[in-house]
Write a protein that holds these residues in place. Structure first.
Motif, mmCIF file in Angstrom:
data_model
loop_
_atom_site.group_PDB
_atom_site.id
_atom_site.type_symbol
_atom_site.label_atom_id
_atom_site.label_comp_id
_atom_site.label_asym_id
_atom_site.label_seq_id
_atom_site.Cartn_x
_atom_site.Cartn_y
_atom_site.Cartn_z
ATOM 1 N N VAL A 32 0.821 -1.211 0.000
ATOM 2 C CA VAL A 32 0.000 0.000 0.000
ATOM 3 C C VAL A 32 0.860 1.269 0.000
ATOM 4 N N GLY A 33 2.165 1.106 0.121
ATOM 5 C CA GLY A 33 3.061 2.254 0.086
ATOM 6 C C GLY A 33 3.583 2.494 -1.317
ATOM 7 N N GLN A 34 4.702 3.186 -1.406
ATOM 8 C CA GLN A 34 5.249 3.582 -2.698
ATOM 9 C C GLN A 34 6.326 2.633 -3.222
ATOM 10 N N ALA A 35 6.704 1.640 -2.418
ATOM 11 C CA ALA A 35 7.746 0.708 -2.857
ATOM 12 C C ALA A 35 7.274 -0.068 -4.085
#
Length: 275
Positions: free
Chosen positions: A247-250
């Motif tokens: 759910v993050g930008q990784a």
């Protein structure tokens, strides 16, 4: 126990030293069926297990590390101290470990053996590496497999050599705790299917997350190379692919992190689902 009786080798030209140092090369590891382990922790783990420890070489200036001295005394008292103990100069220690800062001890150990029949028994959980070439990643996956109680790890062709010193170090001793088998995946994977085992891979295009898969059934987890994932032939054997949600930008997780997430979801479902 008087360690002064242990032979002292100070010359890097000594025949034994040349033999030990040759084990840094895969060719000689394959030829002799032996490999090197470095550091107190790994040597202790080998001595605790059913591994064939041929020789233990320690830095003459530092002496035997206290933990090993204790184990040596216990093994001598029990009549099981069959390893050769040798004192060596700092130059010899450096030559045989290939490091700028040599460890206080290293050992010569016989290669591990494992029965492939254990791969297909019961409600198995096996990790399969297909072309994982980074020693650190392979070692971390072996540690994670050990931590969750997996039944075995299989290294397919194209993966890093299990006995590469960097791989051995990165397992932190877990290679002595569970069967690790180097094998031809195209021969083994159909056998797993014939035993009713599910072959699970990962894919960014998968329709189901790793949390929706039933990890309580017999499962082989297939992890591919760092850059290309599973090879085409192995991918064709996969029964189902899952995705690890982010759910993050990784953009992605590396193969060791991904395998660890999947293995711990398996552990949660198998051991902690009712908590």
């Amino acid at each position: 126990m008087n360690v002064n009786y242990d032979p002292l080798i100070s010359s890097v030209q000594n025949d034994k030293v040349k033999q030990w140092a040759s084990l840094l090369d895969k060719k000689y590891r394959d030829r002799t069926g032996q490999f090197l382990i470095e550091g107190v922790h790994l040597v202790l783990e080998a001595l605790k297990g059913s591994v064939g420890v041929m020789a233990i070489i320690y830095d003459a200036e530092r002496g035997i590390p206290a933990e090993l001295a204790t184990v040596r005394e216990e093994r001598q008292a029990a009549g099981t101290n069959d390893a050769e103990w040798v004192q060596a100069s700092r130059a010899v220690m450096a030559k045989c470990t290939g490091t700028d800062t040599p460890p206080p001890v290293f050992a010569v150990v016989t290669k591990l053996s494992a029965d492939t029949k254990t791969l297909f028994t019961g409600n198995c959980l096996v990790v399969v590496l297909d072309g994982v070439r980074d020693p650190g990643n392979a070692g971390t996956i072996i540690r994670s497999a050990d931590a969750v109680g997996a039944d075995a790890v299989i290294l397919g062709k194209g993966s890093v050599d299990l006995y590469n010193p960097k791989t051995v170090r990165s397992t932190m001793g877990s290679l002595f705790h569970l069967p690790i088998i180097e094998a031809d995946l195209l021969a083994l994977l159909p056998q797993a299917k014939a035993h009713g085992i599910k072959l699970i891979g990962t894919s960014l295009q998968a329709q189901h997350t790793c949390y929706g898969y039933d990890w309580t059934q017999p499962t082989w987890l297939l992890m591919g190379s760092e850059s290309e994932g599973l090879s085409r032939d192995v991918r064709e054997q996969v029964d189902e692919s899952v995705i690890i949600p982010m759910v993050g930008q990784a953009e992605s997780l590396n193969v060791a992190m991904a395998a660890t997430v999947l293995l711990y979801e398996s552990l949660r479902q198998r051991e902690y689902n009712n908590l």
